[in-house]
Design a protein around this motif. Structure first.
Motif, PDB file in Angstrom:
ATOM      1  N   SER A 119       5.383  20.991  -2.286  1.00  0.00           N
ATOM      2  CA  SER A 119       5.957  21.594  -3.482  1.00  0.00           C
ATOM      3  C   SER A 119       6.092  23.097  -3.258  1.00  0.00           C
ATOM      4  CB  SER A 119       5.067  21.368  -4.706  1.00  0.00           C
ATOM      5  OG  SER A 119       4.897  19.999  -4.966  1.00  0.00           O
ATOM      6  N   THR A 120       7.155  23.677  -3.797  1.00  0.00           N
ATOM      7  CA  THR A 120       7.306  25.127  -3.794  1.00  0.00           C
ATOM      8  C   THR A 120       7.411  25.570  -5.241  1.00  0.00           C
ATOM      9  OG1 THR A 120       8.398  25.125  -1.644  1.00  0.00           O
ATOM     10  CG2 THR A 120       8.685  27.089  -3.005  1.00  0.00           C
ATOM     11  N   PHE A 121       6.580  26.536  -5.594  1.00  0.00           N
ATOM     12  CA  PHE A 121       6.543  27.070  -6.953  1.00  0.00           C
ATOM     13  C   PHE A 121       7.225  28.429  -6.966  1.00  0.00           C
ATOM     14  CE2 PHE A 121       2.953  24.214  -6.518  1.00  0.00           C
ATOM     15  CZ  PHE A 121       3.048  23.452  -7.669  1.00  0.00           C
ATOM     16  N   TYR A 122       8.080  28.657  -7.968  1.00  0.00           N
ATOM     17  CA  TYR A 122       8.816  29.918  -8.107  1.00  0.00           C
ATOM     18  C   TYR A 122       8.363  30.613  -9.389  1.00  0.00           C
ATOM     19  CZ  TYR A 122      11.820  27.889  -4.555  1.00  0.00           C
ATOM     20  OH  TYR A 122      12.286  27.325  -3.396  1.00  0.00           O
ATOM     21  N   PHE A 123       8.118  31.909  -9.282  1.00  0.00           N
ATOM     22  CA  PHE A 123       7.665  32.710 -10.423  1.00  0.00           C
ATOM     23  C   PHE A 123       8.561  33.940 -10.530  1.00  0.00           C
ATOM     24  CE2 PHE A 123       4.076  30.662  -8.349  1.00  0.00           C
ATOM     25  CZ  PHE A 123       3.493  29.954  -9.389  1.00  0.00           C
ATOM     26  N   THR A 124       8.907  34.350 -11.751  1.00  0.00           N
ATOM     27  CA  THR A 124       9.744  35.532 -11.956  1.00  0.00           C
ATOM     28  C   THR A 124       9.022  36.546 -12.828  1.00  0.00           C
ATOM     29  OG1 THR A 124      10.827  34.556 -13.869  1.00  0.00           O
ATOM     30  CG2 THR A 124      11.880  34.217 -11.733  1.00  0.00           C
ATOM     31  N   VAL A 163       4.072  30.201 -15.050  1.00  0.00           N
ATOM     32  CA  VAL A 163       3.350  28.946 -14.877  1.00  0.00           C
ATOM     33  C   VAL A 163       4.406  27.902 -14.564  1.00  0.00           C
ATOM     34  CG1 VAL A 163       1.921  27.189 -15.985  1.00  0.00           C
ATOM     35  CG2 VAL A 163       1.558  29.597 -16.521  1.00  0.00           C
ATOM     36  N   THR A 164       4.172  27.087 -13.562  1.00  0.00           N
ATOM     37  CA  THR A 164       5.158  26.078 -13.190  1.00  0.00           C
ATOM     38  C   THR A 164       4.449  24.803 -12.739  1.00  0.00           C
ATOM     39  OG1 THR A 164       7.149  25.686 -11.874  1.00  0.00           O
ATOM     40  CG2 THR A 164       5.389  26.946 -10.823  1.00  0.00           C
ATOM     41  N   THR A 165       5.167  23.691 -12.717  1.00  0.00           N
ATOM     42  CA  THR A 165       4.582  22.382 -12.450  1.00  0.00           C
ATOM     43  C   THR A 165       5.404  21.648 -11.399  1.00  0.00           C
ATOM     44  OG1 THR A 165       3.846  22.295 -14.744  1.00  0.00           O
ATOM     45  CG2 THR A 165       3.850  20.227 -13.549  1.00  0.00           C
ATOM     46  N   SER A 166       4.714  20.906 -10.538  1.00  0.00           N
ATOM     47  CA  SER A 166       5.368  20.137  -9.481  1.00  0.00           C
ATOM     48  C   SER A 166       5.889  18.805 -10.000  1.00  0.00           C
ATOM     49  CB  SER A 166       4.365  19.855  -8.365  1.00  0.00           C
ATOM     50  OG  SER A 166       3.441  18.874  -8.809  1.00  0.00           O
ATOM     51  N   ALA A 167       6.579  18.105  -9.124  1.00  0.00           N
ATOM     52  CA  ALA A 167       6.951  16.719  -9.393  1.00  0.00           C
ATOM     53  C   ALA A 167       5.682  15.871  -9.363  1.00  0.00           C
ATOM     54  CB  ALA A 167       7.942  16.236  -8.334  1.00  0.00           C
ATOM     55  N   ALA A 168       5.757  14.689  -9.917  1.00  0.00           N
ATOM     56  CA  ALA A 168       4.592  13.805  -9.993  1.00  0.00           C
ATOM     57  C   ALA A 168       4.307  13.131  -8.658  1.00  0.00           C
ATOM     58  CB  ALA A 168       4.815  12.758 -11.069  1.00  0.00           C
TER      59      ALA A 168
END
Length: 144
Positions: free
Chosen positions: A30-35, A41-46
């Motif tokens: 998973s890659t999380f992107y923040f701005t 706060v972000t969430t991955s696929a299941a």
């Protein structure tokens, strides 16, 4: 005798191959992107928690996304990356908090009775202390 040995050897090789394959299949990239002015706060696929009796959650922060993907930039911008597993069905917290200040692997046992085998999990992530001028990203490999 020779035929029986060959059959046993082939069966053992097949069992070793499928045992390793099962464990590898539950790893999720998973890659999380923040701005700066948006979501922090972000969430991955299941991902499915296999019914294998393993009471641990695994998270490894990566320097870049797999297969030549973009580099991770949270740590190079002075940030701390936090994440924990949650049940996908109701968003309830299941694991303890993982805290990263550099790329590494961490393993944490689920608190007693919290591992839910055969259910889907997601990884919720957030950052803190990051000097964001535009956006930052963090790639991870995880297994519920």
């Amino acid at each position: 005798m020779r035929k029986m040995f060959k059959t046993v050897a082939l069966t053992a090789a097949l069992l070793l191959f499928t045992a390793g394959k099962t464990k590898a299949d539950v790893n999720v990239n998973s890659t999380f992107y923040f701005t700066a002015n948006g979501q922090k706060v972000t969430t991955s696929a299941a991902a499915l928690k296999p019914d294998d009796g393993d009471n641990n959650a695994y998270v490894t922060t990566l320097a870049a996304a797999p297969n030549g993907g973009l580099p991770s930039t949270v740590f190079s911008n002075g940030g701390t990356f936090y994440c924990r597993t949650r049940l996908a069905a109701n968003d309830s917290v299941v694991s303890n908090l993982f805290t990263f200040k550099s790329n590494q692997k961490q393993i944490q046992a689920y608190p007693s009775g919290n591992a839910r085998y055969g259910q889907y999990y997601k990884l919720r992530a957030e950052i803190d202390g990051t000097k964001i001028s535009g956006s930052v990203r963090q790639s991870v490999r995880w297994c519920p």
